[in-house]
Design an enzyme around this catalytic site. Structure first.
Site, PDB file in Angstrom:
ATOM      1  N   THR A  57       1.621  -3.386  -5.167  1.00 51.12           N
ATOM      2  CA  THR A  57       1.403  -4.008  -3.863  1.00 51.12           C
ATOM      3  C   THR A  57       1.980  -3.104  -2.789  1.00 51.12           C
ATOM      4  OG1 THR A  57       3.519  -5.173  -3.766  1.00 51.12           O
ATOM      5  CG2 THR A  57       1.748  -6.248  -5.003  1.00 51.12           C
ATOM      6  N   CYS A  58       1.908  -3.564  -1.550  1.00 51.11           N
ATOM      7  CA  CYS A  58       2.459  -2.742  -0.471  1.00 51.11           C
ATOM      8  C   CYS A  58       3.979  -2.625  -0.578  1.00 51.11           C
ATOM      9  CB  CYS A  58       2.060  -3.309   0.894  1.00 51.11           C
ATOM     10  SG  CYS A  58       2.568  -5.017   1.158  1.00 51.11           S
ATOM     11  N   ASN A  59       4.625  -3.577  -1.270  1.00 48.20           N
ATOM     12  CA  ASN A  59       6.086  -3.585  -1.359  1.00 48.20           C
ATOM     13  C   ASN A  59       6.644  -2.984  -2.635  1.00 48.20           C
ATOM     14  OD1 ASN A  59       6.328  -4.867   1.102  1.00 48.20           O
ATOM     15  ND2 ASN A  59       6.255  -6.908   0.203  1.00 48.20           N
ATOM     16  N   SER A 113      10.981 -10.699  -2.641  1.00 51.82           N
ATOM     17  CA  SER A 113       9.969 -10.188  -1.716  1.00 51.82           C
ATOM     18  C   SER A 113      10.615  -9.568  -0.481  1.00 51.82           C
ATOM     19  CB  SER A 113       9.028 -11.321  -1.273  1.00 51.82           C
ATOM     20  OG  SER A 113       8.291 -11.809  -2.361  1.00 51.82           O
ATOM     21  N   PHE A 119       4.868 -15.431  -1.198  1.00 52.79           N
ATOM     22  CA  PHE A 119       4.463 -15.685  -2.582  1.00 52.79           C
ATOM     23  C   PHE A 119       3.191 -14.942  -2.990  1.00 52.79           C
ATOM     24  CE2 PHE A 119       7.247 -19.338  -1.923  1.00 52.79           C
ATOM     25  CZ  PHE A 119       7.916 -19.392  -3.140  1.00 52.79           C
ATOM     26  N   GLU A 120       2.754 -13.970  -2.205  1.00 52.97           N
ATOM     27  CA  GLU A 120       1.504 -13.285  -2.540  1.00 52.97           C
ATOM     28  C   GLU A 120       1.578 -12.565  -3.886  1.00 52.97           C
ATOM     29  OE1 GLU A 120       0.041 -10.854   0.603  1.00 52.97           O
ATOM     30  OE2 GLU A 120      -0.142 -12.522   2.019  1.00 52.97           O
ATOM     31  N   GLN A 124      -0.881 -11.584  -7.647  1.00 54.54           N
ATOM     32  CA  GLN A 124      -0.976 -10.237  -8.226  1.00 54.54           C
ATOM     33  C   GLN A 124      -0.629 -10.270  -9.708  1.00 54.54           C
ATOM     34  OE1 GLN A 124      -1.730  -7.243  -6.824  1.00 54.54           O
ATOM     35  NE2 GLN A 124      -1.912  -7.787  -4.668  1.00 54.54           N
ATOM     36  N   GLY A 193     -10.406  -2.938   8.204  1.00 58.44           N
ATOM     37  CA  GLY A 193     -10.069  -3.235   6.808  1.00 58.44           C
ATOM     38  C   GLY A 193      -9.991  -4.735   6.587  1.00 58.44           C
ATOM     39  N   LYS A 196      -7.308  -8.266   1.269  1.00 61.75           N
ATOM     40  CA  LYS A 196      -6.536  -9.507   1.307  1.00 61.75           C
ATOM     41  C   LYS A 196      -5.621  -9.562   2.531  1.00 61.75           C
ATOM     42  CE  LYS A 196      -3.818 -12.656  -1.441  1.00 61.75           C
ATOM     43  NZ  LYS A 196      -3.291 -13.017  -2.755  1.00 61.75           N
TER      44      LYS A 196
END
EC number: 1.2.1.70
Length: 418
Positions: A57-59, A113, A119-120, A124, A193, A196
């Protein structure tokens, strides 16, 4: 983990890196797109790994899996990304067995997070599990673990207020705009873009800015049109990107590409422009900051924002941890049963053999022997005996190994314990 009869790999590991020690650039080096994840899993299967999950993910980017040594998983990650082992060692973490289990609970429930209560990541994890299962790489342990994390996540959402209020990277970007741009409802906003994060950002923009000047551009136009139709927004062709940037006051980039999609050459330098890059790897080139009238904000900056909502959430952390402890403890209790499952199976098989031999003997000895009743009675006795053994092993975990050894010795299970 080798005592739990789960995998050929000796131990369960979590290896990865996150926003805590790795900045956006380094995280970009280790990010995995869908194709890379698939290739990584296929290589893992070829190398004999029989249980593995991959998330990016991005994190954070993480691999959860069984291996003889964590380097097996680290090597897989580095071979399918632009990152090196040397880079990984500087910023990464490796957790083993129970620590790895605890880590996935913290991650999946939003406590780890970048924005508390986001909670995304749980979606994933679900996608990662389905992907691995399709390739035969999700064993019973991983299925039970992911389901337990999902259960903990649901309970925390339902029983605490740690996710109250809209807080995520997409919301943080909109919050930044609201706090820093005057008359935002009159500004021209371009969202480039519609993945999500892009979709979530779009929804938050419409909800909080009351702006009728929002334009969407996506490389695949029909995806943008689906979202635009939902919110009654404008869609432009990818070929119009430069012209639309020139007409914009705010540019939000969430393309998810592996290389920058916005460079200095695309931007008209005389107009003031706020650029928010919500992508990992970065999708906006750093040289954009050289333009005097352009302000570039990356998601790492947005994620550091603290507001009343986030501060309020912190008071629910102990409650969330208590739920995690409860669900994690249930999982670990199930895990302990895996340790003695083969012995219980072998014991049941041995008792059935003894029963069959005895019934066969009595059948020859007694003329009017009632097979049906004998089967019912003897099977119930075996069931009760098995229940007593199983309960003893569950309740007295400190002496499980000794008990297993005694059962195997008394019933001569060595030849059946396979």
């Amino acid at each position: 983990m080798e005592d739990y009869n789960i995998s050929r790999g000796k131990h369960f590991y979590t290896i990865g890196l996150s926003y805590k020690k790795a900045d956006a650039e380094i995280r970009g080096h280790f990010s995995l797109d869908e194709e890379s994840k698939q290739r990584l899993l296929l290589q893992a299967k070829d190398e004999g790994i029989d249980g593995i999950l991959v998330t990016s993910t991005c994190n954070r980017t993480e691999i959860y899996g069984f291996a003889q040594h964590p380097f097996q998983l680290i090597k897989l990650l580095c071979e399918h990304t632009h990152g090196t082992v040397e880079e990984f060692e500087k910023v990464a973490y490796v957790y083993k067995n129970k620590q790895a289990i605890s880590h996935i609970f913290r991650v999946g429930t939003g406590l780890d997070s970048q924005i508390l209560g986001d909670f995304e990541i749980i979606s994933q994890l679900k996608v990662a599990f389905v992907r691995s299962k399709k390739l035969g790489l999700a064993n019973a342990f991983l299925e039970r673990l992911v389901n337990a994390v999902i259960q903990a996540s649901k309970r925390i959402k339902n029983e605490t207020e740690i996710s109250s209020g809209a807080t995520s990277v997409s919301f943080a970007s909109v919050q930044y705009i609201l706090n820093n741009i005057e008359n935002v409802s009159e500004k021209n906003i371009l969202l480039f873009g519609t993945g999500k994060i892009g979709r979530n950002t779009c929804e938050n923009l419409v909800k909080h800015t009351r702006n009728n000047h929002i334009t969407l551009i996506n490389r695949t136009k029909d995806k943008a049109e689906k979202i635009a139709g939902k919110f009654n927004l404008i869609v432009k062709d990818y070929a119009d990107l430069q012209a639309e940037i020139r007409n914009s006051d705010i540019l939000i980039v969430a393309t998810g590409a592996q290389n920058p999609t916005i460079s200095k050459e695309l931007i008209y330098p005389k107009n003031e422009l706020l650029v928010l890059d919500l992508s990992i790897p970065k999708n906006v080139s750093d040289d954009v900051q050289e333009l005097d009238n352009v302000k570039l904000i990356h998601l790492d900056h947005l994620s550091q924002m603290t507001d009343e909502t986030l501060e309020r959430r912190k008071q629910f952390i102990p409650q969330a941890k208590a739920i995690i402890d409860e669900v994690e403890n249930d999982f670990n209790q199930w895990l302990e049963t895996r340790k003695f499952a083969p012995t219980i199976k072998a014991l049941k098989k041995k008792l059935k053999m003894m029963k069959d031999a005895e019934l066969d003997f009595q059948r020859r000895k007694i003329s009017d022997f009632n097979d049906e009743q004998a089967e019912i009675v003897s099977n119930r006795i075996i069931q009760k005996i098995m229940k007593h053994f199983a309960n003893h092993l569950k309740e007295d975990s400190e002496t499980t190994d000794e008990s297993l050894e005694l059962i195997q010795k008394v019933f001569h299970l060595e030849e059946l314990h396979k």
